[in-house]
Design an enzyme around this catalytic site. Structure first.
Site, PDB file in Angstrom:
ATOM      1  N   VAL A 102       0.778  -1.188  -0.122  1.00  0.00           N
ATOM      2  CA  VAL A 102       0.103   0.127   0.097  1.00  0.00           C
ATOM      3  C   VAL A 102       0.797   1.150  -0.064  1.00  0.00           C
ATOM      4  O   VAL A 102       2.132   0.981   0.482  1.00  0.00           O
ATOM      5  CB  VAL A 102      -0.732  -0.199   1.279  1.00  0.00           C
ATOM      6  CG1 VAL A 102      -0.251   0.153   2.575  1.00  0.00           C
ATOM      7  CG2 VAL A 102      -1.864   1.055   1.294  1.00  0.00           C
ATOM      8  N   THR A 106       4.958  -0.764   5.107  1.00  0.00           N
ATOM      9  CA  THR A 106       4.470  -1.311   6.130  1.00  0.00           C
ATOM     10  C   THR A 106       4.310  -0.209   7.204  1.00  0.00           C
ATOM     11  O   THR A 106       3.679  -0.717   8.453  1.00  0.00           O
ATOM     12  CB  THR A 106       5.858  -1.866   6.670  1.00  0.00           C
ATOM     13  OG1 THR A 106       6.033  -3.274   5.696  1.00  0.00           O
ATOM     14  CG2 THR A 106       5.783  -2.986   7.947  1.00  0.00           C
ATOM     15  N   VAL A 246       7.271  -3.136 -11.252  1.00  0.00           N
ATOM     16  CA  VAL A 246       8.412  -3.079 -12.160  1.00  0.00           C
ATOM     17  C   VAL A 246       8.957  -4.463 -12.139  1.00  0.00           C
ATOM     18  O   VAL A 246       9.529  -5.468 -11.360  1.00  0.00           O
ATOM     19  CB  VAL A 246       9.683  -2.420 -11.307  1.00  0.00           C
ATOM     20  CG1 VAL A 246      11.016  -2.522 -12.299  1.00  0.00           C
ATOM     21  CG2 VAL A 246       9.193  -0.860 -11.109  1.00  0.00           C
ATOM     22  N   HIS A 522      10.642  -8.020  11.194  1.00  0.00           N
ATOM     23  CA  HIS A 522      11.524  -6.821  11.028  1.00  0.00           C
ATOM     24  C   HIS A 522      12.697  -7.445  10.001  1.00  0.00           C
ATOM     25  O   HIS A 522      13.854  -7.773  10.406  1.00  0.00           O
ATOM     26  CB  HIS A 522      12.367  -6.731  12.373  1.00  0.00           C
ATOM     27  CG  HIS A 522      11.471  -5.821  13.453  1.00  0.00           C
ATOM     28  ND1 HIS A 522      11.857  -5.632  14.823  1.00  0.00           N
ATOM     29  CD2 HIS A 522      10.334  -5.252  13.199  1.00  0.00           C
ATOM     30  CE1 HIS A 522      10.984  -4.932  15.240  1.00  0.00           C
ATOM     31  NE2 HIS A 522       9.875  -4.565  14.203  1.00  0.00           N
ATOM     32  N   HIS A 570      13.549  -1.382  16.946  1.00  0.00           N
ATOM     33  CA  HIS A 570      12.397  -1.568  15.786  1.00  0.00           C
ATOM     34  C   HIS A 570      12.613  -1.015  14.702  1.00  0.00           C
ATOM     35  O   HIS A 570      13.659   0.128  14.427  1.00  0.00           O
ATOM     36  CB  HIS A 570      11.167  -1.179  16.380  1.00  0.00           C
ATOM     37  CG  HIS A 570      10.901  -1.869  17.630  1.00  0.00           C
ATOM     38  ND1 HIS A 570       9.840  -2.786  17.794  1.00  0.00           N
ATOM     39  CD2 HIS A 570      11.013  -1.338  18.969  1.00  0.00           C
ATOM     40  CE1 HIS A 570       9.971  -3.301  19.024  1.00  0.00           C
ATOM     41  NE2 HIS A 570      10.781  -2.357  19.832  1.00  0.00           N
TER      42      HIS A 570
END
Length: 590
Positions: A102, A106, A246, A522, A570
């Site tokens: 989107v 993330t 792509v 992660h 994070h």
């Protein structure tokens, strides 16, 4: 050319210019930052290609509703990983990798955590040969983006575009009890998790990317907002093309024999009747910001990657780059779980519909309450060498030799497990868990193509626990979580064991670690930055310190895939900082 009748200035493939100065492949966490900074230059034409939609609905902005676990999944790519050989059940444990699909990537579906990590993290990068990536070099990249609650010289900026803040209070009693327990065993409370001067052990309230309207503030909302003034000013030079992939890069040889990217081949996300591909030329550079899976995928589809693998799937080798898709890392995590009072658990929103209605009203009218908060609010971190055999901190000199933590414990007023063995916290009472996270894994996996078709699924193998050196710090983390439980009980907080190891013997802990585990999403290092010749890492590296792909002109990578190793924090804020750093280098002519 700009379709003013639509809510967002998106462009169809057939509306695009023939040529752009820069093509940013992926409008995710770093891609939105890059698009904003590059298109601010009046002499540059920039194209952003994003495979996902805009999908900017009300629910996608409500903090609790918008994280992937609570949404309908339409903003997410869920990819099956290959069965894990070192987890239980042996050879059949299959997990899924989640990433945003989107505009905003993330940062539209994660837990909105804003943590940078400690200076030693980045100083290690510089010491390893990555000039320009030490803490003093990257600090300004964090500050440039940031719009914090309170400005602190050199620590927080209040004038950036990306909003982050800390909640004044914990929303559940269990978090405050965890802080008291941590302090009682010698882990101090740290007032600002993003201060560069705090020690590598302690507990801290987390910061979140939430705006003044109590909405999720993704990098899409911060850097590519639906602001008519911004878009009118940039409409002739910034185009965003969603629902497009792509398929490959166009690579040619110059007169001197060098490889150079001269364009990108665009296509639909799904093959459709009558839909054709289109080649867009690039005048200056292509920047891959397609994430730790998408960026190596595009490189390999273009003939840049491990030569033998490319031959296996029928792709002509343009340049042998063994590190492409190698060195995949993630913060592997193990859960311990308990039953608590229903009222003190997020589960109460599901089990007590009247409470959900109350919280909905609180959010809609005052912008407060449980719908404002993510599942995570607190982090407890330490280096495992500071802990004794029972999981308790010691006061030895050795404790101060470690500049960075290697484990983190995240209390949750919910079930943090992701086990296929039925080890879920019973839902007959409230749920509380500790997610024990390995911050410095030594295990490394791979991302590989399953075929030359750009729409075919990837072969993702994180190879969790493939290096046995990951087990001791995880044992220490689980033991520490049980000591925190003991202290919380002693403080009068009722916690009934629900999903915990049989005992604290090494063999029982190892069985638990291999059974009750999960990804933390992660994913990093599949196009890692570093020296091309580096025997410590598979294939060395993919990009240099300027994020340029080795041996190919006009091509950079800027997303979490370039981290030299998964950072001990994070990854959202560091990924955005990579976007800032890349834009800075490009605009400086570096």
């Amino acid at each position: 050319m700009w379709p003013f009748s639509t809510p967002y200035p998106e462009f169809r493939v057939d509306e695009l210019f023939e040529e752009y100065d820069y093509v940013v492949v992926g409008g995710g966490t770093a891609g939105c930052v890059l698009a904003n900074r590059l298109s601010a230059q009046p002499n540059l034409r920039v194209l952003v290609v994003e495979r996902g939609p805009v999908a900017d609905t009300w629910a996608s902005r409500v903090p609790l509703f918008s994280s992937d676990f609570a949404s309908d999944g339409t903003r997410t790519i869920r990819r099956d990983m290959v069965p894990q050989q070192h987890l239980l059940p042996k050879g059949t444990r299959q997990m899924q990798a989640f990433s945003g699909s989107v505009l905003g990537g993330t940062s539209r579906i994660n837990q909105m955590l804003y943590t940078r990590g400690l200076p030693a993290e980045y100083d290690e990068w510089k010491e390893a040969g990555m000039e320009g990536w030490g803490w003093e070099d990257v600090r300004d990249c964090f500050l440039k983006s940031e719009k914090a609650d309170v400005g602190v010289e050199g620590v927080h900026n209040t004038k950036g575009l990306w909003r982050n803040r800390a909640h004044a209070d914990f929303y559940f009693r269990g978090f405050g009890e965890a802080v008291r327990a941590a302090e009682s065993i010698g882990l101090p409370y740290i007032p600002d998790v993003n201060s560069s001067t705090h020690p590598p052990f302690g507990c801290a309230r987390l910061h979140f990317t939430i705006d003044n309207n109590a909405h999720r503030h993704s990098t899409y909302h911060a850097f590519l907002p639906k602001d008519l003034a911004v878009w009118r000013a940039r409409v002739g030079r910034l185009h965003v093309c969603t629902g497009t992939i792509v398929e490959r890069l166009v690579i040619e040889r110059t007169g001197s024999g060098e490889l150079m990217v001269t364009g990108v081949v665009l296509g639909p996300t799904h093959e459709g009747k009558g839909v054709k591909t289109r080649t867009i030329k690039v005048r200056r550079e292509v920047v891959l910001s397609a994430g730790p899976f998408g960026s190596p995928q595009i490189l390999m589809l273009s003939g840049l990657g491990p030569a033998e693998h490319l031959k296996e799937v029928g792709i002509t080798v343009v340049k042998d780059l063994p590190a492409v898709g190698s060195n995949l890392q993630d913060h592997f995590a193990v859960s311990t779980g308990f039953n608590i009072s229903m009222w003190d658990s997020l589960l109460s929103l599901e089990k007590r519909p009247w409470r959900f209605l109350i919280e909905l009203v609180r959010y809609l009218i005052w912008g407060t309450g449980l719908l404002l908060v993510p599942v995570l609010q607190l982090a407890i971190f330490v280096h495992s060498k500071l802990l004794d055999e029972h999981g308790l901190p010691t006061k030895t000199e050795k404790a101060f030799d470690q500049k960075l933590p290697d484990i983190e414990i995240m209390p949750m007023a919910y079930d943090s497990s992701d086990s296929q063995l039925g080890q879920y916290i019973p839902r007959t009472a409230g749920q509380y868990s500790f997610l024990n996270v390995l911050l410095a894994p030594t295990s490394r996996g791979t991302v590989r193509l399953s075929s030359s078709d750009p729409r075919a699924p990837l072969l993702i193998d994180p190879a969790y626990l493939s290096n046995p050196a990951d087990l001791p710090p995880l044992r220490a983390a689980v033991r520490l979580s049980l000591r925190l439980r003991d202290r919380m009980r002693a403080q009068g907080y009722a916690m009934k064991d629900a999903t915990v190891p049989r005992s604290e013997a090494d063999e029982d802990l190892d069985e638990w670690i291999r059974s009750c585990n999960r990804t933390t999403y992660h994913y990093t290092s599949t196009c890692r930055m570093g020296r091309l010749e580096d025997g410590e890492w598979e294939g060395g590296a993919v990009v240099d310190a300027k994020l340029r792909v080795y041996g190919v002109k006009g091509l950079r990578v800027a997303d979490s895939s370039v981290f030299p190793r998964v950072p001990r924090t994070h990854t959202q804020a560091p990924t955005a900082a990579v976007g800032e750093k890349c834009a800075e280098m490009i605009l400086s002519g570096i």
